[in-house]
Design an enzyme around this catalytic site. Structure first.
Site, PDB file in Angstrom:
ATOM      1  N   CYS A 138       0.718  -1.119   0.054  1.00  0.00           N
ATOM      2  CA  CYS A 138       0.171  -0.019   0.018  1.00  0.00           C
ATOM      3  C   CYS A 138       0.847   1.334  -0.018  1.00  0.00           C
ATOM      4  O   CYS A 138       1.328   1.646   0.867  1.00  0.00           O
ATOM      5  CB  CYS A 138      -0.836   0.051   1.278  1.00  0.00           C
ATOM      6  SG  CYS A 138      -1.854   1.543   1.422  1.00  0.00           S
ATOM      7  N   CYS A 141      -0.369   4.152   2.294  1.00  0.00           N
ATOM      8  CA  CYS A 141      -0.118   3.680   3.555  1.00  0.00           C
ATOM      9  C   CYS A 141       1.080   4.082   4.213  1.00  0.00           C
ATOM     10  O   CYS A 141       1.582   4.566   5.072  1.00  0.00           O
ATOM     11  CB  CYS A 141      -0.595   2.430   3.939  1.00  0.00           C
ATOM     12  SG  CYS A 141      -2.198   1.896   3.355  1.00  0.00           S
ATOM     13  N   ASP A 142       2.038   3.654   3.319  1.00  0.00           N
ATOM     14  CA  ASP A 142       3.472   3.535   3.753  1.00  0.00           C
ATOM     15  C   ASP A 142       4.329   4.245   2.891  1.00  0.00           C
ATOM     16  O   ASP A 142       5.868   4.177   3.340  1.00  0.00           O
ATOM     17  CB  ASP A 142       3.900   1.991   3.759  1.00  0.00           C
ATOM     18  CG  ASP A 142       2.987   1.244   4.524  1.00  0.00           C
ATOM     19  OD1 ASP A 142       2.612   1.739   5.742  1.00  0.00           O
ATOM     20  OD2 ASP A 142       2.809  -0.150   4.449  1.00  0.00           O
TER      21      ASP A 142
HETATM   22  C1  LIG Z   1       0.043  -4.348   5.111  1.00  0.00           C
HETATM   23  C2  LIG Z   1      -0.995  -3.264   5.240  1.00  0.00           C
HETATM   24  C3  LIG Z   1      -0.795  -1.870   5.671  1.00  0.00           C
HETATM   25  C4  LIG Z   1      -1.953  -0.866   5.455  1.00  0.00           C
HETATM   26  N1  LIG Z   1      -1.516   0.053   6.197  1.00  0.00           N
HETATM   27  C5  LIG Z   1      -2.549   1.084   6.351  1.00  0.00           C
HETATM   28  C6  LIG Z   1      -2.314   2.357   6.827  1.00  0.00           C
HETATM   29  O1  LIG Z   1      -1.471   2.700   7.379  1.00  0.00           O
HETATM   30  N2  LIG Z   1      -3.453   3.081   6.939  1.00  0.00           N
HETATM   31  C7  LIG Z   1      -4.673   2.819   6.229  1.00  0.00           C
HETATM   32  O2  LIG Z   1      -5.718   3.712   6.292  1.00  0.00           O
HETATM   33  N3  LIG Z   1      -4.927   1.518   5.869  1.00  0.00           N
HETATM   34  C8  LIG Z   1      -3.897   0.888   5.941  1.00  0.00           C
HETATM   35  N4  LIG Z   1      -4.142  -0.395   5.163  1.00  0.00           N
HETATM   36  C9  LIG Z   1      -5.449  -0.751   4.532  1.00  0.00           C
HETATM   37  C10 LIG Z   1      -6.297  -0.895   5.679  1.00  0.00           C
HETATM   38  O3  LIG Z   1      -5.982  -2.178   6.243  1.00  0.00           O
HETATM   39  C11 LIG Z   1      -7.732  -1.557   4.888  1.00  0.00           C
HETATM   40  O4  LIG Z   1      -8.301  -0.455   3.787  1.00  0.00           O
HETATM   41  C12 LIG Z   1      -8.664  -1.900   5.987  1.00  0.00           C
HETATM   42  O5  LIG Z   1      -8.163  -2.891   6.801  1.00  0.00           O
HETATM   43  C13 LIG Z   1      -9.820  -2.239   5.279  1.00  0.00           C
HETATM   44  O6  LIG Z   1     -10.958  -2.543   6.422  1.00  0.00           O
HETATM   45  P1  LIG Z   1     -12.094  -3.494   6.075  1.00  0.00           P
HETATM   46  O7  LIG Z   1     -12.930  -3.682   7.504  1.00  0.00           O
HETATM   47  O8  LIG Z   1     -12.897  -3.108   4.879  1.00  0.00           O
HETATM   48  O9  LIG Z   1     -11.435  -4.947   5.923  1.00  0.00           O
HETATM   49  P2  LIG Z   1     -10.252  -5.558   6.354  1.00  0.00           P
HETATM   50  O10 LIG Z   1      -9.575  -4.905   7.581  1.00  0.00           O
HETATM   51  O11 LIG Z   1      -9.588  -6.363   5.494  1.00  0.00           O
HETATM   52  O12 LIG Z   1     -11.007  -6.791   7.413  1.00  0.00           O
HETATM   53  C14 LIG Z   1     -11.965  -7.836   6.788  1.00  0.00           C
HETATM   54  C15 LIG Z   1     -12.473  -8.809   8.075  1.00  0.00           C
HETATM   55  O13 LIG Z   1     -13.413  -9.681   7.394  1.00  0.00           O
HETATM   56  C16 LIG Z   1     -13.247 -10.923   8.031  1.00  0.00           C
HETATM   57  N5  LIG Z   1     -13.673 -11.984   7.012  1.00  0.00           N
HETATM   58  C17 LIG Z   1     -13.294 -12.124   5.827  1.00  0.00           C
HETATM   59  N6  LIG Z   1     -14.148 -13.357   5.519  1.00  0.00           N
HETATM   60  C18 LIG Z   1     -14.982 -13.520   6.266  1.00  0.00           C
HETATM   61  C19 LIG Z   1     -16.171 -14.581   6.357  1.00  0.00           C
HETATM   62  N7  LIG Z   1     -16.379 -15.435   5.277  1.00  0.00           N
HETATM   63  N8  LIG Z   1     -16.723 -14.537   7.549  1.00  0.00           N
HETATM   64  C20 LIG Z   1     -16.186 -13.701   8.715  1.00  0.00           C
HETATM   65  N9  LIG Z   1     -15.274 -12.793   8.448  1.00  0.00           N
HETATM   66  C21 LIG Z   1     -14.758 -12.709   7.344  1.00  0.00           C
HETATM   67  C22 LIG Z   1     -11.847 -11.115   8.298  1.00  0.00           C
HETATM   68  O14 LIG Z   1     -11.478 -11.920   9.043  1.00  0.00           O
HETATM   69  C23 LIG Z   1     -11.418  -9.666   8.614  1.00  0.00           C
HETATM   70  O15 LIG Z   1     -11.640  -9.413  10.146  1.00  0.00           O
HETATM   71  C24 LIG Z   1      -3.054  -1.273   5.276  1.00  0.00           C
HETATM   72  C25 LIG Z   1      -3.308  -2.572   4.742  1.00  0.00           C
HETATM   73  C26 LIG Z   1      -2.321  -3.590   4.730  1.00  0.00           C
HETATM   74  C27 LIG Z   1      -2.488  -5.037   4.018  1.00  0.00           C
END
Ligand SMILES: Cc1cc2nc3c(=O)[nH]c(=O)nc-3n(C[C@H](O)[C@H](O)[C@H](O)COP(=O)(O)OP(=O)(O)OC[C@H]3O[C@@H](n4cnc5c(N)ncnc54)[C@H](O)[C@@H]3O)c2cc1C
Length: 318
Positions: A138, A141-142
């Site tokens: 990302c 992010c980084d």
């Molecule tokens: C390495 C890394 C660093 C990042 N750094 C940053 C940063 O510094 N700042 C920033 O703003 N963003 C950052 N991001 C991006 C950020 O993490 C995402 O935009 C954010 O987490 C998305 O949130 P979300 O709730 O949509 O999904 P996610 O965080 O992807 O969470 C998805 C959830 O759904 C659950 N899930 C999936 N399938 C199922 C299922 N079948 N049943 C039940 N649960 C399920 C998973 O277990 C998880 O808990 C980073 C991403 C990564 C990979």
């Protein structure tokens, strides 16, 4: 297989920033939400180190710690948080049916989907070793951590082109590693990349290994797949921009999605094509993919669910 049944007003699938924010709002609106965390409790941010762009943390915070704060806040208002994954759904009639861990069926008046997306990686052991210590998926992010430094980025599509130009504004030099002899990105994005003086495009180039000193990335070892010549490019950061996979396999045939699997929502809302089913966070957002945007849409999903239930309880006469 044994089947227990339970009925809930609001079921939240996923425990990233979107799911937890939906839970905070739904619990405070007295929807008594139940959340299933999935296999990655806390979501993608549990994989990272410093998060410096989430408002409210002026000194930054470690990703796992931030997600603990989210969890505690959701629990404080009574969200029932359970470890388990949703293995299948049936949205063909109301109430919606959701099967957890292949054995437990829950019926729900509203379902909030916050299952996120998973970044695609090259699959190299050194990529895993330095993930969060110079390797990232990302740039937004980084990228800031590599201000004034040299970085490499892998990818050939629009995201790679966009992230390379983003990095070029912050970094001294950006090496864009393209596997074939051409981009997959749109002409306009390619033109932007080629017009950026501190981006060097390496065509026909594949990453063999990310090199480091045990703590940080120091270089990337690449091979030219035409000449078979290997070389090392000194870099402090290594970005992977080869795409994301939205976690939507269980919704195939149930909900409308685009050709890459992102859930489609009605513009300006979290409404899916099925009444009472809402989607928020990265699972429906291939563009912004940030914790704060995911959290914002989680809030929207809970408000949409709450208003949907209120309208069902007290229909307005036409
Ligand atoms: C390495 C890394 C660093 C990042 N750094 C940053 C940063 O510094 N700042 C920033 O703003 N963003 C950052 N991001 C991006 C950020 O993490 C995402 O935009 C954010 O987490 C998305 O949130 P979300 O709730 O949509 O999904 P996610 O965080 O992807 O969470 C998805 C959830 O759904 C659950 N899930 C999936 N399938 C199922 C299922 N079948 N049943 C039940 N649960 C399920 C998973 O277990 C998880 O808990 C980073 C991403 C990564 C990979």
């Amino acid at each position: 297989m044994s089947q227990e049944n339970e009925h809930v007003e609001c079921l939240i699938i996923g425990s990233g920033p979107a799911g937890y924010t939906a839970a905070i709002y739904a619990a405070r609106a007295d929807l008594k939400p139940i959340m299933y965390t999935g296999m990655q409790a806390g979501g993608q941010l549990t994989q990272t180190t410093d998060v410096e762009n989430f408002p409210g943390y002026p000194q930054g915070i470690m990703g796992p710690e931030m997600m603990e704060d989210f969890r505690k806040q959701a629990e404080r208002f009574g969200t029932d948080i359970r470890f388990g994954y949703v293995s299948s759904v049936d949205f063909s009639s109301a109430p919606h049916k959701v099967v957890v861990d292949e054995i437990k069926t829950i019926t729900a008046d509203t379902v909030i989907i916050a299952t996120g997306a998973t970044a695609k990686w090259l699959g190299l052991p050194s990529e895993q070793q330095y993930n969060g210590f110079g390797v990232s998926a990302c740039a937004v992010c980084d990228g800031f951590f590599f201000k004034g430094q040299d970085v490499a980025i892998v990818g050939a599509g629009d995201t790679a082109a966009e992230e390379a130009t983003y990095l070029a504004k912050l970094c001294n030099k950006v090496h864009l590693l393209v596997r074939r002899d051409e981009f997959r990105a749109s002409k306009a994005m390619v033109a932007r990349v080629l017009a950026t003086p501190n981006i060097e495009v390496h065509y026909n180039t594949e990453t063999q290994e990310i090199l480091g000193n045990g703590k940080n990335v120091t270089a990337v070892k690449v091979i030219n797949n035409k000449s078979n010549i290997t070389s090392e490019i000194p870099v402090e950061g290594f970005f992977v921009a080869i795409g994301h996979k939205p976690n939507t396999d269980i919704f195939k045939g149930q909900l409308e999605m685009d050709e890459t699997g992102y859930l489609l929502t009605k513009p300006g809302s979290t409404l899916t094509n099925i009444e009472g089913v809402f989607a928020c966070g990265d699972v429906q957002d291939m563009y912004y993919r940030q914790a704060v945007t995911a959290a914002g849409s989680g809030c929207m999903a809970a408000l949409d669910a709450e208003r949907y239930l209120a309208a069902k309880e007290h229909p307005v006469e036409a």
